[in-house]
Write a protein that holds these residues in place. Sequence first.
Motif, PDB file in Angstrom:
ATOM      1  N   ALA A  20       0.832  -1.204   0.000  1.00 40.10           N
ATOM      2  CA  ALA A  20       0.000   0.000   0.000  1.00 40.10           C
ATOM      3  C   ALA A  20       0.866   1.253   0.000  1.00 40.10           C
ATOM      4  CB  ALA A  20      -0.932  -0.001   1.215  1.00 40.10           C
ATOM      5  N   ALA A  21       1.944   1.230   0.798  1.00 37.07           N
ATOM      6  CA  ALA A  21       2.841   2.388   0.858  1.00 37.07           C
ATOM      7  C   ALA A  21       3.534   2.611  -0.478  1.00 37.07           C
ATOM      8  CB  ALA A  21       3.865   2.185   1.970  1.00 37.07           C
ATOM      9  N   TYR A  22       3.968   1.530  -1.137  1.00 32.76           N
ATOM     10  CA  TYR A  22       4.599   1.679  -2.450  1.00 32.76           C
ATOM     11  C   TYR A  22       3.615   2.258  -3.465  1.00 32.76           C
ATOM     12  CZ  TYR A  22       8.811  -0.973  -1.175  1.00 32.76           C
ATOM     13  OH  TYR A  22       9.988  -1.387  -0.603  1.00 32.76           O
ATOM     14  N   CYS A  23       2.372   1.777  -3.436  1.00 30.92           N
ATOM     15  CA  CYS A  23       1.374   2.244  -4.409  1.00 30.92           C
ATOM     16  C   CYS A  23       1.057   3.723  -4.212  1.00 30.92           C
ATOM     17  CB  CYS A  23       0.095   1.406  -4.293  1.00 30.92           C
ATOM     18  SG  CYS A  23       0.268  -0.296  -4.881  1.00 30.92           S
ATOM     19  N   VAL A  24       0.877   4.150  -2.968  1.00 31.30           N
ATOM     20  CA  VAL A  24       0.585   5.557  -2.710  1.00 31.30           C
ATOM     21  C   VAL A  24       1.804   6.419  -3.032  1.00 31.30           C
ATOM     22  CG1 VAL A  24      -0.078   7.244  -0.954  1.00 31.30           C
ATOM     23  CG2 VAL A  24      -1.173   5.007  -1.000  1.00 31.30           C
ATOM     24  N   SER A  25       3.013   5.911  -2.743  1.00 30.33           N
ATOM     25  CA  SER A  25       4.231   6.642  -3.101  1.00 30.33           C
ATOM     26  C   SER A  25       4.326   6.818  -4.612  1.00 30.33           C
ATOM     27  CB  SER A  25       5.467   5.903  -2.589  1.00 30.33           C
ATOM     28  OG  SER A  25       5.491   5.859  -1.183  1.00 30.33           O
ATOM     29  N   TYR A  44      12.561 -10.250  14.199  1.00 32.19           N
ATOM     30  CA  TYR A  44      11.356 -10.099  13.372  1.00 32.19           C
ATOM     31  C   TYR A  44      11.768  -9.637  11.987  1.00 32.19           C
ATOM     32  CZ  TYR A  44       6.615  -8.751  12.045  1.00 32.19           C
ATOM     33  OH  TYR A  44       5.412  -8.651  11.413  1.00 32.19           O
ATOM     34  N   ARG A  45      11.671 -10.520  10.996  1.00 31.51           N
ATOM     35  CA  ARG A  45      12.213 -10.203   9.671  1.00 31.51           C
ATOM     36  C   ARG A  45      11.245 -10.541   8.536  1.00 31.51           C
ATOM     37  NH1 ARG A  45      18.646 -11.860   9.974  1.00 31.51           N
ATOM     38  NH2 ARG A  45      19.089 -10.836  11.961  1.00 31.51           N
ATOM     39  N   HIS A  46       9.982 -10.239   8.717  1.00 32.28           N
ATOM     40  CA  HIS A  46       9.022 -10.599   7.669  1.00 32.28           C
ATOM     41  C   HIS A  46       9.008  -9.603   6.520  1.00 32.28           C
ATOM     42  CE1 HIS A  46       7.712 -13.941  10.048  1.00 32.28           C
ATOM     43  NE2 HIS A  46       7.592 -13.142  11.084  1.00 32.28           N
ATOM     44  N   THR A  47       9.607  -8.460   6.717  1.00 29.20           N
ATOM     45  CA  THR A  47      10.011  -7.581   5.618  1.00 29.20           C
ATOM     46  C   THR A  47      11.416  -7.117   5.974  1.00 29.20           C
ATOM     47  OG1 THR A  47       8.948  -5.690   6.716  1.00 29.20           O
ATOM     48  CG2 THR A  47       7.698  -6.781   4.972  1.00 29.20           C
ATOM     49  N   SER A  48      12.218  -6.820   4.967  1.00 34.23           N
ATOM     50  CA  SER A  48      13.620  -6.523   5.240  1.00 34.23           C
ATOM     51  C   SER A  48      13.789  -5.156   5.885  1.00 34.23           C
ATOM     52  CB  SER A  48      14.431  -6.594   3.947  1.00 34.23           C
ATOM     53  OG  SER A  48      14.171  -5.467   3.134  1.00 34.23           O
ATOM     54  N   LEU A  49      14.832  -5.039   6.696  1.00 34.74           N
ATOM     55  CA  LEU A  49      15.127  -3.769   7.350  1.00 34.74           C
ATOM     56  C   LEU A  49      15.463  -2.701   6.322  1.00 34.74           C
ATOM     57  CD1 LEU A  49      15.603  -2.181   9.975  1.00 34.74           C
ATOM     58  CD2 LEU A  49      17.970  -2.997   9.937  1.00 34.74           C
ATOM     59  N   SER A  50      16.244  -3.067   5.302  1.00 37.40           N
ATOM     60  CA  SER A  50      16.646  -2.084   4.297  1.00 37.40           C
ATOM     61  C   SER A  50      15.447  -1.555   3.512  1.00 37.40           C
ATOM     62  CB  SER A  50      17.672  -2.693   3.342  1.00 37.40           C
ATOM     63  OG  SER A  50      17.146  -3.817   2.661  1.00 37.40           O
ATOM     64  N   ALA A  51      14.482  -2.434   3.212  1.00 38.92           N
ATOM     65  CA  ALA A  51      13.283  -2.005   2.493  1.00 38.92           C
ATOM     66  C   ALA A  51      12.482  -1.014   3.326  1.00 38.92           C
ATOM     67  CB  ALA A  51      12.422  -3.204   2.125  1.00 38.92           C
ATOM     68  N   ASN A  52      12.393  -1.268   4.628  1.00 42.38           N
ATOM     69  CA  ASN A  52      11.633  -0.366   5.496  1.00 42.38           C
ATOM     70  C   ASN A  52      12.362   0.940   5.728  1.00 42.38           C
ATOM     71  OD1 ASN A  52       9.037  -1.684   6.664  1.00 42.38           O
ATOM     72  ND2 ASN A  52      10.534  -3.331   6.640  1.00 42.38           N
ATOM     73  N   LEU A  53      13.694   0.912   5.783  1.00 45.16           N
ATOM     74  CA  LEU A  53      14.453   2.156   5.890  1.00 45.16           C
ATOM     75  C   LEU A  53      14.265   3.002   4.633  1.00 45.16           C
ATOM     76  CD1 LEU A  53      17.782   0.900   7.505  1.00 45.16           C
ATOM     77  CD2 LEU A  53      16.127   2.482   8.530  1.00 45.16           C
ATOM     78  N   SER A  54      14.309   2.352   3.462  1.00 49.30           N
ATOM     79  CA  SER A  54      14.089   3.063   2.206  1.00 49.30           C
ATOM     80  C   SER A  54      12.679   3.639   2.150  1.00 49.30           C
ATOM     81  CB  SER A  54      14.322   2.108   1.031  1.00 49.30           C
ATOM     82  OG  SER A  54      14.002   2.723  -0.194  1.00 49.30           O
ATOM     83  N   LEU A  55      11.711   2.852   2.621  1.00 51.61           N
ATOM     84  CA  LEU A  55      10.322   3.316   2.641  1.00 51.61           C
ATOM     85  C   LEU A  55      10.174   4.513   3.572  1.00 51.61           C
ATOM     86  CD1 LEU A  55       7.624   2.364   1.348  1.00 51.61           C
ATOM     87  CD2 LEU A  55       7.145   1.221   3.510  1.00 51.61           C
TER      88      LEU A  55
END
Length: 268
Positions: free
Chosen positions: A172-177, A229-240
């Motif tokens: 959802a965040a990627y789509c709105v971005s 807790y690694r169900h999404t990557s840390l780097s992806a969330n930092l970039s987000l």
Amino acid sequence: MKHYKIMLFFWLALPACVLLRMLELCFTVDTATGFFLREYRTVGLCLLILIFVFCAVAVLLSFASHRNPEKPPVRSLWLAIASFLVGGLTAYELFTESFAGTVLPWQLALLGITGVAAVLFFFAYGVSLLGLLHLPPLAAVLPPLYLIVKIICTFTAVSSLALISDNILLLAAYCVSLLFFLSFGKLQNDLDTEKNFKKLLAWGLSGALLCTTQGLSHVLFYLGTGGTYRHTSLSANLSLLGMGIFALVFTLTHFSAKNAAVTTHADP
């Protein structure tokens, strides 16, 4: 609607959404699987829905705004810093996150090409905001291209686990971005000038809400659980999170009272 009322709602909604997400992660999500705990599934879903309701209200309020600055910011130190930040965090994600084995090789290659192009754009845009470079307006097409490929690759990679709340918020965040950067590109190229200012405000605020809610909450929870807790990557969330900061700083700068001194619509 007066702009300050829209911003007041946003500043109340931002910590509320982060808090709701943290409560969801701490009490309703199974950290081993990422799915909701059976006994708290309804509560977890309600918290997730509330986050989306806050974002939807931000969008609706934004479309009631009449503040319409004619020109994008040309000089802004804070926006330049935000642009450098999202460029650096996106570069970090490109070099650390791997979709190997989950997406096709040509998709990975396209993601790398568009990702590097987006990184270069953010750094160049930051330099241009300092008055040290003239950036062609057409270059603003690069972030949307990257996000389109990113959405495809991410959806392909998580399709079997699409119901995990992390993946729902991430997509959802990627789509709105993507919607925000499309409006951002239109502004840079003087397209859709009649209605684009409302879209830019709507997707800027809702994008900042979603990106910060998912990115910041994941980083805090990741650190609090010792990285288990690694169900999404840390780097992806930092970039987000970087994208959310950029969207917020750009929106605050573009729709500031100073920048709105030149307007085509009255701000009642």
